[in-house]
Write a protein that holds these residues in place. Sequence first.
Motif, PDB file in Angstrom:
ATOM      1  N   ARG A   1      24.660  21.975  13.415  1.00  0.00           N
ATOM      2  CA  ARG A   1      24.924  20.560  13.123  1.00  0.00           C
ATOM      3  C   ARG A   1      23.612  19.780  13.004  1.00  0.00           C
ATOM      4  N   ALA A   2      22.683  20.049  13.908  1.00  0.00           N
ATOM      5  CA  ALA A   2      21.388  19.362  13.861  1.00  0.00           C
ATOM      6  C   ALA A   2      20.612  19.724  12.595  1.00  0.00           C
TER       7      ALA A   2
ATOM      8  N   TRP B   1      21.892  20.614   9.614  1.00  0.00           N
ATOM      9  CA  TRP B   1      22.490  19.919   8.478  1.00  0.00           C
ATOM     10  C   TRP B   1      22.082  18.450   8.462  1.00  0.00           C
ATOM     11  N   ARG B   2      22.099  17.832   9.629  1.00  0.00           N
ATOM     12  CA  ARG B   2      21.753  16.412   9.701  1.00  0.00           C
ATOM     13  C   ARG B   2      20.300  16.177   9.303  1.00  0.00           C
TER      14      ARG B   2
ATOM     15  N   LEU C   1      19.766  17.027   5.536  1.00  0.00           N
ATOM     16  CA  LEU C   1      20.331  15.963   4.698  1.00  0.00           C
ATOM     17  C   LEU C   1      19.397  14.758   4.668  1.00  0.00           C
ATOM     18  N   ALA C   2      18.847  14.398   5.825  1.00  0.00           N
ATOM     19  CA  ALA C   2      17.935  13.254   5.884  1.00  0.00           C
ATOM     20  C   ALA C   2      16.699  13.492   5.026  1.00  0.00           C
TER      21      ALA C   2
ATOM     22  N   ARG D   1      18.550   6.597  10.353  1.00  0.00           N
ATOM     23  CA  ARG D   1      19.605   6.944  11.310  1.00  0.00           C
ATOM     24  C   ARG D   1      19.810   8.451  11.420  1.00  0.00           C
ATOM     25  N   LEU D   2      19.703   9.161  10.294  1.00  0.00           N
ATOM     26  CA  LEU D   2      20.002  10.593  10.282  1.00  0.00           C
ATOM     27  C   LEU D   2      18.886  11.444  10.870  1.00  0.00           C
TER      28      LEU D   2
ATOM     29  N   PRO E   1      16.447  13.115  13.141  1.00  0.00           N
ATOM     30  CA  PRO E   1      16.271  13.181  14.600  1.00  0.00           C
ATOM     31  C   PRO E   1      14.823  12.908  14.988  1.00  0.00           C
TER      32      PRO E   1
END
Length: 394
Positions: A7-8, A10-11, A14-15, A184-185, A187
Amino acid sequence: MIEAKSRAWWRATLALCLGSLLVFINLYAPQPLLPGLKEAYGVSTLGVSLIMSISTLSLAFSLLVFGPLSDAIGRESIMRITLLLSGLCSLALAFAPNFEMLLALRLLQGFMLGGLPAVAIAWMGDEFDKPALLSAVGLYIGANSLGGIGGRIVGGSMADIGGPAAAFLTVGVLTLFGSLLFWRLLPNSRAFTPTPFQFSTALRDLVGHLRSPVLLAAYALGGINFLIFINQYSYITFRLADAPYQLAASSLGLVFLTYLSGTVGSTLSGRFAGKLSPARCMMLGIVILMLGTLVTLAESLALIILGLTINAFGFFLAHSLASSWVGRYAQGARGSASALYLVFYYVGASLGGFWLEPFWRWAGWQGVAWGSWILLSVTLAIAFGLWRFEPRRL
């Protein structure tokens, strides 16, 4: 470390792809607007081409600033802030009162646009494990080309509706909203360790790379090829905006869909290199680029588009292998070696108008073709020299 397909992952991926998309939308959105801006400001083809050249030049030099700076202060803050400022620059471009202010804003914007490309892959190297890094880099590079295509299509389409100002406003608003989503996306770093910037060490690494004939040859090859390739697209807009084609800005933007064949060329580069060797594939890519330029001399619009499609395939084939050559033969400090390749790459793009403009004035598009073949003959000779070098290192 972030693992592939988590999940991390992909996030974060994507960012970074979103950020890459926005960077190249802003960089290339003005290209289909050049004929309209030339008329609006009453400048020459060389003068209006500076809108592209000055931004790529400042982007090139910003890579040497943001890369080392990120090692000392962190990477995500640089990406977030420069992306936001790039969007504000696009909004300001819509209200530029004169051509000089337009160029000044593009100079500033080009510098800001270098923030994300300078550190994105380094950020991935810090946070991703090796399988995750390899997967993410492929998607990130794909977003680069999509951003370049998207910027030209958005810019051209909006210019048909409301002129260049509408194009800049649209790109600026998209970038601001995209920047907030990127903010926001992405990390925060967990594995980053700051290191004090040592100017003497960085300078010694750069000088060492420039003293390597094998690396310098690859830098020159990439920079000269991009000088020709990207500026051919600028001059083809002048040709196609004029009689008998008289294409509108939106149609000129669609011409850049020919870039998609370059994605195929870069994807196949590794497979070709395994059969022919990297240097031979660089030679093949340059020859294909020369042949594509020959096809563009036809009067048929369909054949011109075909020639540009062939050009994109050949250019990206050679470019992919030249950039990977640097990573293969750099003796230490591979990050700065790759950064230097990008500096030559974008400096080449910024100088292309000065080389091709006299040929354009002399004989129009046929002159551009001759100017292209002269420099491509030089890069073909460089690639031949690298091919002669290869057997001694196998």
